[in-house]
Design an enzyme around this catalytic site. Structure first.
Site, PDB file in Angstrom:
ATOM      1  N   LEU A  31       0.815  -1.213   0.000  1.00 27.28           N
ATOM      2  CA  LEU A  31       0.000   0.000   0.000  1.00 27.28           C
ATOM      3  C   LEU A  31       0.855   1.271   0.000  1.00 27.28           C
ATOM      4  O   LEU A  31       1.902   1.325   0.636  1.00 27.28           O
ATOM      5  CB  LEU A  31      -0.933   0.005   1.222  1.00 27.28           C
ATOM      6  CG  LEU A  31      -1.888  -1.193   1.334  1.00 27.28           C
ATOM      7  CD1 LEU A  31      -2.798  -1.009   2.551  1.00 27.28           C
ATOM      8  CD2 LEU A  31      -2.732  -1.370   0.076  1.00 27.28           C
ATOM      9  N   HIS A  35      -3.438   4.200  -2.456  1.00 32.96           N
ATOM     10  CA  HIS A  35      -4.385   3.291  -1.797  1.00 32.96           C
ATOM     11  C   HIS A  35      -5.007   3.957  -0.572  1.00 32.96           C
ATOM     12  O   HIS A  35      -6.174   3.739  -0.264  1.00 32.96           O
ATOM     13  CB  HIS A  35      -3.671   2.018  -1.340  1.00 32.96           C
ATOM     14  CG  HIS A  35      -3.013   1.238  -2.445  1.00 32.96           C
ATOM     15  ND1 HIS A  35      -1.661   1.064  -2.511  1.00 32.96           N
ATOM     16  CD2 HIS A  35      -3.531   0.577  -3.508  1.00 32.96           C
ATOM     17  CE1 HIS A  35      -1.361   0.324  -3.567  1.00 32.96           C
ATOM     18  NE2 HIS A  35      -2.469   0.022  -4.194  1.00 32.96           N
ATOM     19  N   GLY A 145      -8.957   3.324  -8.466  1.00 31.69           N
ATOM     20  CA  GLY A 145      -8.187   4.510  -8.821  1.00 31.69           C
ATOM     21  C   GLY A 145      -8.245   4.792 -10.308  1.00 31.69           C
ATOM     22  O   GLY A 145      -8.252   3.881 -11.135  1.00 31.69           O
ATOM     23  N   ASP A 148      -5.424   3.531 -12.939  1.00 32.44           N
ATOM     24  CA  ASP A 148      -5.680   2.405 -13.842  1.00 32.44           C
ATOM     25  C   ASP A 148      -6.989   2.705 -14.575  1.00 32.44           C
ATOM     26  O   ASP A 148      -8.029   2.094 -14.302  1.00 32.44           O
ATOM     27  CB  ASP A 148      -5.750   1.116 -13.029  1.00 32.44           C
ATOM     28  CG  ASP A 148      -4.449   0.865 -12.283  1.00 32.44           C
ATOM     29  OD1 ASP A 148      -3.504   0.400 -12.903  1.00 32.44           O
ATOM     30  OD2 ASP A 148      -4.383   1.186 -11.081  1.00 32.44           O
ATOM     31  N   MET A 182       1.784   7.463  -8.158  1.00 35.07           N
ATOM     32  CA  MET A 182       2.191   6.454  -7.184  1.00 35.07           C
ATOM     33  C   MET A 182       1.805   5.073  -7.687  1.00 35.07           C
ATOM     34  O   MET A 182       0.722   4.881  -8.231  1.00 35.07           O
ATOM     35  CB  MET A 182       1.527   6.724  -5.847  1.00 35.07           C
ATOM     36  CG  MET A 182       2.079   7.974  -5.230  1.00 35.07           C
ATOM     37  SD  MET A 182       1.880   7.945  -3.461  1.00 35.07           S
ATOM     38  CE  MET A 182       2.680   9.474  -3.066  1.00 35.07           C
ATOM     39  N   ARG A 185       4.807  -0.485  -8.159  1.00 41.15           N
ATOM     40  CA  ARG A 185       5.956  -0.877  -8.983  1.00 41.15           C
ATOM     41  C   ARG A 185       7.099   0.139  -8.918  1.00 41.15           C
ATOM     42  O   ARG A 185       8.218  -0.170  -9.328  1.00 41.15           O
ATOM     43  CB  ARG A 185       5.523  -1.054 -10.434  1.00 41.15           C
ATOM     44  CG  ARG A 185       4.630  -2.267 -10.635  1.00 41.15           C
ATOM     45  CD  ARG A 185       4.415  -2.554 -12.119  1.00 41.15           C
ATOM     46  NE  ARG A 185       3.851  -3.867 -12.324  1.00 41.15           N
ATOM     47  CZ  ARG A 185       2.558  -4.122 -12.326  1.00 41.15           C
ATOM     48  NH1 ARG A 185       1.696  -3.154 -12.131  1.00 41.15           N
ATOM     49  NH2 ARG A 185       2.107  -5.356 -12.517  1.00 41.15           N
TER      50      ARG A 185
HETATM   51  P1  AMP Z   1      -3.216  -2.175  -7.053  1.00 38.42           P
HETATM   52  O1  AMP Z   1      -2.927  -2.640  -5.671  1.00 38.42           O
HETATM   53  O2  AMP Z   1      -2.053  -1.555  -7.739  1.00 38.42           O
HETATM   54  O3  AMP Z   1      -3.942  -3.191  -7.864  1.00 38.42           O
HETATM   55  O4  AMP Z   1      -4.234  -0.963  -6.886  1.00 38.42           O
HETATM   56  C1  AMP Z   1      -5.390  -1.078  -6.110  1.00 38.42           C
HETATM   57  C2  AMP Z   1      -6.260   0.116  -6.369  1.00 38.42           C
HETATM   58  O5  AMP Z   1      -5.554   1.311  -6.044  1.00 38.42           O
HETATM   59  C3  AMP Z   1      -6.669   0.241  -7.848  1.00 38.42           C
HETATM   60  O6  AMP Z   1      -8.014   0.665  -7.930  1.00 38.42           O
HETATM   61  C4  AMP Z   1      -5.734   1.299  -8.346  1.00 38.42           C
HETATM   62  O7  AMP Z   1      -6.249   2.020  -9.454  1.00 38.42           O
HETATM   63  C5  AMP Z   1      -5.606   2.194  -7.133  1.00 38.42           C
HETATM   64  N1  AMP Z   1      -4.393   2.992  -7.221  1.00 38.42           N
HETATM   65  C6  AMP Z   1      -3.127   2.539  -7.483  1.00 38.42           C
HETATM   66  N2  AMP Z   1      -2.285   3.583  -7.563  1.00 38.42           N
HETATM   67  C7  AMP Z   1      -3.011   4.711  -7.362  1.00 38.42           C
HETATM   68  C8  AMP Z   1      -2.703   6.102  -7.328  1.00 38.42           C
HETATM   69  N3  AMP Z   1      -1.483   6.543  -7.522  1.00 38.42           N
HETATM   70  N4  AMP Z   1      -3.716   6.979  -7.089  1.00 38.42           N
HETATM   71  C9  AMP Z   1      -4.975   6.527  -6.895  1.00 38.42           C
HETATM   72  N5  AMP Z   1      -5.325   5.229  -6.912  1.00 38.42           N
HETATM   73  C10 AMP Z   1      -4.359   4.331  -7.145  1.00 38.42           C
END
Ligand code: AMP
Length: 285
Positions: A31, A35, A145, A148, A182, A185
């Site tokens: 996170l 997140h 978010g 994506d 953010m 990765r």
């Molecule tokens: P992930 O753990 O990368 O699959 O992301 C989980 C959720 O967090 C997804 O809905 C992403 O779009 C959102 N998310 C990831 N990075 C960001 C960010 N920089 N700003 C806002 N939401 C994000």
């Protein structure tokens, strides 16, 4: 904070909280502040705030990417607690996909271009896991978010097409001070790449500025991106494309809400970002 480890445990918690409004933030863990914004929003708008953490193997089209995906569960749990999360749903792979698992959700057509083309099978993994998470949590609202952007569009359409009784909430991208979106990765970028990577957002902003100045031709806008991003020392561009914001179909001119989506590589690390363009977008304000 309660931890649910299996779909059955999750459903038991839902049954015990039948009358409360439930919000879900689906994540793969590791996170960061992006997140956290989703978690905060979820906490404010729902009586029961659920965070799911599951590194979903079936959405990784490259096995090494799955293996190298950062994991830090202790830290994740303390962040969740800090934001007043009520339930963390963290199933293991065997409980999510038991031996013989075969049912999948065919993604909607908005999943076909861009990420869908570059990462075959990715969105099929996403729609399948999202459907399972919606079923296990019976969430009334789910937070995704805009970072994506295509995933958000895919999930919105999935919910419409399959009548999931859940409201999808899209949340603005959270960025580092230098503009880099953010992402879990980012920690895999080497020092030089990390210094270079804010150029992605700079180039997107240059496109928005040009558009605000009256340029609506997609070719000119895409060229603007290439011009700025071309100054990068080490980025490899995979795609940079202006699309219709709801279908992600190709367009020639911006007359309705649109989005420029990009995917780039720094060494082995793949990053995506986007900027909304056209009527109603913040780029026009
Ligand atoms: P992930 O753990 O990368 O699959 O992301 C989980 C959720 O967090 C997804 O809905 C992403 O779009 C959102 N998310 C990831 N990075 C960001 C960010 N920089 N700003 C806002 N939401 C994000």
């Amino acid at each position: 904070m309660i931890i649910a480890k299996t779909p059955a445990e999750m459903r038991a918690i839902v049954a015990a909280n039948e009358s409360r409004s439930r919000g879900l933030v689906p994540t793969m863990g590791a996170l960061h502040a992006g997140h956290e914004t989703l978690l905060q929003r979820c906490r404010t708008e729902n009586e029961l705030s659920i965070l799911s953490i599951f590194v979903n193997p079936i959405q990784f089209n490259v096995v090494t990417d799955f293996d190298k995906y950062p994991r830090n569960i202790e830290r994740d749990l303390s962040i969740a607690e800090h934001h007043g999360t009520d339930v963390v749903y963290m199933p293991n792979t065997d409980d999510m996909y038991p031996e013989g698992f075969r049912s999948h959700i065919e993604p909607p057509s908005v999943a076909d271009p861009l990420e869908g083309e570059m990462r075959p099978g990715h969105f099929r993994g996403v729609t399948t896991v999202v459907a399972k998470l919606f079923n296990a949590t019976s969430a009334h609202r789910a937070y995704f978010g805009k970072k994506d952007f295509q995933q958000l569009a895919v999930v919105r359409r999935l919910v419409e097409e399959l009548d999931f009784p859940v409201e999808i909430v899209g949340v603005e991208t959270v960025r580092e001070e230098d503009g880099l979106a953010m992402s879990s990765r980012n920690v895999r970028l080497d020092a030089a790449s990390r210094l270079d990577a804010p150029i992605i957002h700079r180039a997107l902003r240059a496109v928005a500025t040009l558009h605000r100045a009256g340029e609506a031709r997609v070719e000119a806008l895409e060229n603007e991106f290439l011009k700025v991003a071309g100054q990068s020392r080490s980025m490899r561009l995979e795609y940079a494309s202006v699309r219709d914001a709801s279908t992600l179909a190709e367009i020639d001119m911006i007359v309705r809400p649109a989005v420029m989506c990009v995917a780039v590589w720094y060494g082995e690390v793949r990053l995506i970002d986007n900027i909304e363009l056209g009527p109603g977008s913040s780029a026009m304000q």
